[in-house]
Design an enzyme around this catalytic site. Structure first.
Site, PDB file in Angstrom:
ATOM      1  N   SER A 185       7.443  -2.676  -2.179  1.00 47.16           N
ATOM      2  CA  SER A 185       7.873  -3.655  -1.420  1.00 47.16           C
ATOM      3  C   SER A 185       8.742  -4.554  -2.067  1.00 47.16           C
ATOM      4  O   SER A 185       9.915  -4.175  -2.867  1.00 47.16           O
ATOM      5  CB  SER A 185       6.869  -3.942  -0.600  1.00 47.16           C
ATOM      6  OG  SER A 185       7.547  -4.885   0.370  1.00 47.16           O
ATOM      7  N   ASP A 353       7.776   3.859   7.968  1.00 52.25           N
ATOM      8  CA  ASP A 353       8.076   2.644   7.408  1.00 52.25           C
ATOM      9  C   ASP A 353       8.756   1.759   8.162  1.00 52.25           C
ATOM     10  O   ASP A 353      10.288   2.033   8.179  1.00 52.25           O
ATOM     11  CB  ASP A 353       8.328   2.773   5.780  1.00 52.25           C
ATOM     12  CG  ASP A 353       8.213   1.356   5.447  1.00 52.25           C
ATOM     13  OD1 ASP A 353       8.318   0.437   5.741  1.00 52.25           O
ATOM     14  OD2 ASP A 353       7.974   1.514   3.949  1.00 52.25           O
ATOM     15  N   HIS A 382       4.389   1.585   5.443  1.00 48.57           N
ATOM     16  CA  HIS A 382       4.646   0.474   4.249  1.00 48.57           C
ATOM     17  C   HIS A 382       3.418   0.406   3.631  1.00 48.57           C
ATOM     18  O   HIS A 382       3.422   0.460   2.492  1.00 48.57           O
ATOM     19  CB  HIS A 382       5.274  -0.728   4.947  1.00 48.57           C
ATOM     20  CG  HIS A 382       6.021  -1.438   3.875  1.00 48.57           C
ATOM     21  ND1 HIS A 382       7.126  -1.168   3.447  1.00 48.57           N
ATOM     22  CD2 HIS A 382       5.479  -2.611   3.302  1.00 48.57           C
ATOM     23  CE1 HIS A 382       7.451  -2.138   2.781  1.00 48.57           C
ATOM     24  NE2 HIS A 382       6.482  -3.035   2.534  1.00 48.57           N
TER      25      HIS A 382
END
Length: 412
Positions: A185, A353, A382
């Site tokens: 991320s 996601d 995610h």
């Protein structure tokens, strides 16, 4: 981008919104109360990451402190295999870089046979764990206090050019080897930005990106879009709140109140990050002992700017200050073509996601000189890429295979 949103912590973005609305007449005159006592209930106040989470599992771990060029003191942990035979001759170094509102503990929150940090160590890699400025495992600043406004004057841009750059340099110098880089991320946006700098890229052997983000204009999280469109990031900064600390007494009470019969927090997790197929709900209480970590309001604003504008650019200060900082009206755009074609890249992303969207990933891919190896998991959200129960089989084994590809140094 928001992988910390687990259980009651999932309401943190909403909590800060409500806290601003409910106490705005007070907060303008006394913001310290909202952001004080950062280390009050965190494990970091009773030891370091090695002693709290890694040593007890039988994996040798050492703590290191490095200083960035702008004076921040960061913690790096070095982790070895629990197998003595693999410790005789360490393999190539690999740096794990966490995401937003997380710390280096993110890579060790599941059981050893499910957590990437332990898995890489057991494959013989020399594992290093990054912790960016502001997280509870880091060690502050050479002159600034965490209560100072200037301590929080940074976004992921500084995390890339100062924090990540210094980590890579330190590891490469210590091991006299190029570094394998893994990000999740926010750790991926830091990596992509840093790798556009030739002096950083030349120290990296290969990079693996989990839930990669750079362009953010097509995220599908409706809740995040709502916050972006309300300009809540600007509201927070206008209120004089520069640190986002969702473990303060006030925000903990707000989160508890919102979750207690008002909002289904697991549904809120899904509404922010996307539906996670393989998240271990039974370990939520344990996760919350470590997450979330603090970050800066400026960091959140930078990400929200990118969502609004759809570009991959440096922080937008406005026309006047942009001229002063960048020498132009608009912030400088990151040029992904500057990432060397010869640098091997590997990306894993999921169909569920809501923050790392396929359209945005394709835009990133179209600008890269190289053709990264891709792993697409249709049912992954995610959080699955760092906390998924089956991530070892679905993701991590493939990453190890990528790192061990012909022409790269093998770990064992």
């Amino acid at each position: 981008m928001f992988p910390w949103t687990i259980g009651t912590a999932a309401v943190a973005p909403i909590a800060i919104i409500f806290s601003l609305i409910l106490i705005s007449p007070l907060s303008a005159g006394n913001t310290t109360e909202l952001t004080s006592d950062v280390r009050r209930c965190s494990p970091a106040s009773h030891g370091n990451l090695c002693s709290q989470l890694i040593d007890p599992t039988g994996y040798p771990c050492t703590e290191h402190i490095i200083q960035t060029k702008d004076g921040y003191l960061l913690a790096l942990q070095r982790v070895s295999s629990s197998n003595p035979e693999l410790r005789i001759q360490p393999g190539p170094p690999v740096l794990l870089q966490h995401g937003l509102f997380m710390g280096g503990d993110a890579w060790f929150l599941n059981h050893p046979n499910q957590s990437l940090g332990f898995i890489l160590a057991d494959h013989g890699f020399d594992v290093w764990i990054g912790n960016v400025r502001g997280t509870r495992w880091s060690h502050g600043h050479i002159s600034l206090s965490e209560r100072d406004k200037d301590f929080w004057d940074w976004s992921w841009q500084e995390l890339a050019f100062y924090d990540l750059a210094e980590m890579i340099h330190f590891i490469s110098s210590t091991t006299t080897s190029k570094v394998f880089l893994v990000g999740h991320s926010q750790g991926t946006i830091m990596s992509l930005a840093a790798l556009t700098q030739p002096d950083i890229a030349e120290m990296v052997e290969a990079a693996a990106l989990l839930s990669p983000i750079s362009y953010l204009g097509h995220i599908t999280s409706q809740l995040v879009w709502r916050m972006v469109n309300m300009h809540l990031d600007q509201m927070i900064i206008a209120m004089g709140i520069h640190q986002l600390n969702f473990r303060s007494d006030f925000d903990v009470r707000i989160m508890d109140a919102i979750c207690d019969g008002h909002i289904e927090c697991n549904d809120l997790l899904t509404s922010i990050t996307g539906k996670n197929c393989c998240f271990n709900n039974s370990r939520v209480d344990f996760y919350l002992e470590y997450e979330p970590h603090p970050s800066s309001s400026k960091n959140l604003r930078h990400l929200f700017q990118m969502i609004r504008k759809g570009g991959f650019s440096m922080y937008d200060y406005g026309i006047v200050k942009n001229m002063k900082v960048y020498g132009q009206f608009k912030p400088t755009v990151f040029n992904l073509t500057r990432i060397p074609k010869a640098l091997p890249l590997w990306m894993a992303y999921g169909g569920n996601d809501a923050l790392s969207e396929i359209v945005d990933i394709n835009e990133t891919l179209s600008e890269l000189q190289s053709k990264p190896e891709l792993v697409y998991l249709e049912n992954y959200g995610h959080v699955d890429f760092i906390l998924g129960l089956n991530a070892k089989e679905e993701v991590y084994n493939r990453m190890v295979e990528f790192f061990r590809s012909p022409g790269r140094p093998h770990s064992s």
